[in-house]
Scaffold this active site. Structure first.
Site, PDB file in Angstrom:
ATOM      1  N   HIS A  47     -28.604  37.106   8.986  1.00 25.22           N
ATOM      2  CA  HIS A  47     -29.014  36.048  10.069  1.00 25.22           C
ATOM      3  C   HIS A  47     -29.565  36.874  11.201  1.00 25.22           C
ATOM      4  O   HIS A  47     -30.724  36.118  11.875  1.00 25.22           O
ATOM      5  CB  HIS A  47     -27.482  35.723  10.174  1.00 25.22           C
ATOM      6  CG  HIS A  47     -27.690  34.617  11.447  1.00 25.22           C
ATOM      7  ND1 HIS A  47     -27.930  32.950  11.509  1.00 25.22           N
ATOM      8  CD2 HIS A  47     -27.369  34.826  12.749  1.00 25.22           C
ATOM      9  CE1 HIS A  47     -27.786  32.538  12.636  1.00 25.22           C
ATOM     10  NE2 HIS A  47     -27.540  33.782  13.303  1.00 25.22           N
ATOM     11  N   GLU A  48     -28.976  37.932  11.789  1.00 24.15           N
ATOM     12  CA  GLU A  48     -29.477  38.339  12.920  1.00 24.15           C
ATOM     13  C   GLU A  48     -30.957  38.991  12.752  1.00 24.15           C
ATOM     14  O   GLU A  48     -31.737  38.945  13.776  1.00 24.15           O
ATOM     15  CB  GLU A  48     -28.580  39.424  13.605  1.00 24.15           C
ATOM     16  CG  GLU A  48     -27.128  38.999  13.848  1.00 24.15           C
ATOM     17  CD  GLU A  48     -26.981  38.015  14.805  1.00 24.15           C
ATOM     18  OE1 GLU A  48     -28.056  37.863  15.827  1.00 24.15           O
ATOM     19  OE2 GLU A  48     -26.193  37.071  14.674  1.00 24.15           O
ATOM     20  N   HIS A  70     -33.544  36.367  13.149  1.00 24.08           N
ATOM     21  CA  HIS A  70     -33.861  35.756  14.423  1.00 24.08           C
ATOM     22  C   HIS A  70     -35.057  36.910  15.064  1.00 24.08           C
ATOM     23  O   HIS A  70     -36.111  36.468  15.457  1.00 24.08           O
ATOM     24  CB  HIS A  70     -32.752  35.921  15.488  1.00 24.08           C
ATOM     25  CG  HIS A  70     -31.835  34.885  15.488  1.00 24.08           C
ATOM     26  ND1 HIS A  70     -31.997  33.699  15.665  1.00 24.08           N
ATOM     27  CD2 HIS A  70     -30.388  34.890  15.033  1.00 24.08           C
ATOM     28  CE1 HIS A  70     -31.108  32.775  15.452  1.00 24.08           C
ATOM     29  NE2 HIS A  70     -30.137  33.749  15.519  1.00 24.08           N
ATOM     30  N   GLU A 103     -30.671  28.391  15.075  1.00 19.86           N
ATOM     31  CA  GLU A 103     -29.519  29.020  14.493  1.00 19.86           C
ATOM     32  C   GLU A 103     -29.455  28.625  13.060  1.00 19.86           C
ATOM     33  O   GLU A 103     -29.160  29.451  12.186  1.00 19.86           O
ATOM     34  CB  GLU A 103     -28.111  28.733  15.223  1.00 19.86           C
ATOM     35  CG  GLU A 103     -27.941  29.366  16.458  1.00 19.86           C
ATOM     36  CD  GLU A 103     -27.818  30.993  16.559  1.00 19.86           C
ATOM     37  OE1 GLU A 103     -27.413  31.356  15.492  1.00 19.86           O
ATOM     38  OE2 GLU A 103     -28.422  31.466  17.517  1.00 19.86           O
TER      39      GLU A 103
END
Length: 536
Positions: free
Chosen positions: A334-335, A338, A399
């Site tokens: 997930h990070e 980004h 997100e």
């Protein structure tokens, strides 16, 4: 650079040549051969004058090249009023070869100008073999470049100028209000009549301004990599690199005494997970161009983030919160998403665009409100409306997109993607047990844990297909979502019994990854990383 060599003789005839480029060469004898006979005698006088000056400075007559340091005014002292050299350049070089056809020194850029005669003597002449004297003037070009200055990154300039823009809007609006109050009633009426008379011109002007903003918006739309979503992107990725380095230095200074060493088992686990996620997604150009640098920080906060330049920061609180390596892989995926999707630049671009539009509204607020106190309240309301209507919902959208892409990264790495939603269910349960008050989602920059888990549950079927297409091994054991649901029900039933409450909480504590045993046995639980060999 231009060098103008002029010889003023009986009729003040000027011999002019111009350097048309920094790489051009010119020879005096080719330019003015036609006037040699007429000027021979006068040139000889000038040559003798220059030679005498050179002999006074102890310069050998056998030397054919001289490097002279001094200002243009200094050199004029060596040439009489019939012969001058006006220099536009800051540096000069005199290169003279004796030849009977032309006897004029030519000056070019090479050495810094100094107003000191002693420095002239200190220069060593360029020696050349003895040869027949000739006035064959050659121009040799050298470049003297000043040190380069690095401009501040565009986002940093925007951050610095943002308060100044708001202050300007406040002062402008306040000035308009005071100007209106100071107008006599008759002039106010004249102004209103003028506005009514030119109302269509005003409408056209406002519409033109609106069209400009719309054109700016649509001309800066780009397609998000991987997802294909259209987005506004004013700042490019390259603009954030310098800013990321500054942010990286700030975090390193803050956590310099809390960084885990590379030999720490927890660091090794994070390193292997990041490396496996990167290797499994090398087919994506945006992933392959990154060089991930890992930092594990001894902090109890459940957090991790990746800077736009690939610097990964993971807190030990997150390592304690995950139940297994699958959940950790999803969170780090997930990070990474980004950074790959350039969400930082996208978010800054939207905020910049909205702030620019809000300056008009801010000016109107301070112009219309009768008192400064009411204008301050109106400004606060405008800021909060922008935050809750645009900023925070957009953050939640980013997100959710990072969850989707991060789940795809994990699926291609053969992670058990079903564990992704379990992590957020665990977070929600932990907050409930600790008695933390839940904020409504519209007040938060992130989706609620419950909505996040539901969103991931809807994405898991597609992720399982991606995992299968990558020839990953079959998923082990029962569905972790089912196990967590049964454990939650058992916890709720056991919580009604006061006698067994403490024992129940202990039994249902989330399993943790034993990093020490992992390091000792060198059996990192990432067997999911081994893909099946495709059968022929």
């Amino acid at each position: 650079m231009n060098a103008i060599c002029s010889l003023k003789i009986a009729g003040r005839n000027c011999i002019l040549f111009r350097l048309t480029s920094l790489a051009s060469w010119a020879k005096c004898n080719n330019l003015y051969r036609s006037s040699v006979e007429a000027l021979n005698r006068h040139r000889q006088i000038q040559v003798n004058h220059i030679v005498n000056k050179c002999q006074q400075l102890d310069i050998s007559s056998n030397t054919s090249h001289y490097f002279m340091i001094g200002s243009s005014n200094f050199y004029r002292k060596f040439i009489n009023k019939s012969q001058r050299c006006f220099l536009n350049a800051k540096n000069i070089e005199v290169c003279t070869n004796i030849h009977s056809s032309c006897r004029s020194p030519c000056f070019l850029a090479s050495q810094p100008l100094v107003e000191d005669l002693a420095l002239f003597r200190s220069l060593a002449p360029l020696q050349s073999p003895n040869r027949i004297p000739a006035w064959d003037v050659q121009i040799i070009k050298h470049f003297h470049t000043s040190s380069s200055f690095q401009a501040a990154p565009v986002p940093l300039l925007w951050i610095i100028l943002k308060p100044a823009q708001k202050l300007f809007a406040i002062i402008l609006g306040r000035s308009i209000r005071k100007w209106w109050k100071a107008l006599p009633p008759n002039k106010r009426e004249l102004f209103k009549a003028s506005v009514r008379k030119n109302k269509w011109k005003i409408v056209v002007g406002l519409c033109s301004l609106a069209v400009l903003f719309i054109m700016f918006y649509f001309t800066h739309l780009e397609e998000t990599p991987i997802t294909g979503r259209a987005r506004l992107l004013v700042f490019g990725k390259e603009h954030f690199m310098a800013l990321s380095e500054m942010e990286y230095d700030m975090w390193m200074e803050q956590f310099k005494n809390k960084m885990l060493s590379e030999t720490d088992p927890r660091y090794q686990v994070v390193k292997k997970v990041i490396g496996h996620l990167s290797e499994s997604n090398q087919d994506i150009p945006q992933v392959s161009e990154f060089k991930w640098v890992i930092h594990v920080v001894e902090e109890p906060d459940i957090n991790a983030f990746v800077l736009p330049n690939g610097q990964v920061f993971v807190f030990t609180g997150l390592l304690n919160a995950v139940s297994d390596i699958h959940q950790l892989s999803f969170i780090l995926g997930h990070e990474i998403a980004h950074a790959v999707l350039v969400h930082a630049a996208e978010k800054a671009s939207l905020v910049h665009f909205l702030d620019f539009l809000s300056l008009i509204l801010l000016t109107m607020i301070w112009a219309v409100c009768p008192r400064d106190s009411l204008a301050v309240v109106g400004h606060w309301i405008q800021t909060k409306l922008q935050e809750f209507i645009f900023d925070r919902p957009y953050n939640r959208t980013l997100e959710a997109e990072a969850d989707k892409v991060g789940l795809q990264f994990a699926a291609k790495a053969c992670v058990d993607v079903r564990a992704s939603s379990v992590f957020w269910q665990q977070m929600e349960l932990a907050e409930t047990i600790q008695g933390q008050r839940k904020l409504p989602e519209w007040l938060s920059t992130h989706p609620s844990h419950e909505n996040r888990a539901e969103h991931l549950d809807r994405l898991i079927p597609e992720a399982l297909k991606i995992r299968k297409s990558c020839n990953c091994p079959s998923l082990p054991g029962p569905d972790p979502r089912l196990i967590f649901k049964l454990n939650t029900q058992h916890l709720l039933e056991a919580s009604k019994d006061k006698e067994g409450q403490n024992a129940t909480e202990h039994d249902l504590a989330k399993p943790k990854v034993d990093f020490t045993s992992v390091q000792k046995e060198e059996k990192i639980p990432i067997t999911f990383a081994v893909k099946k060999e495709p059968t022929s």
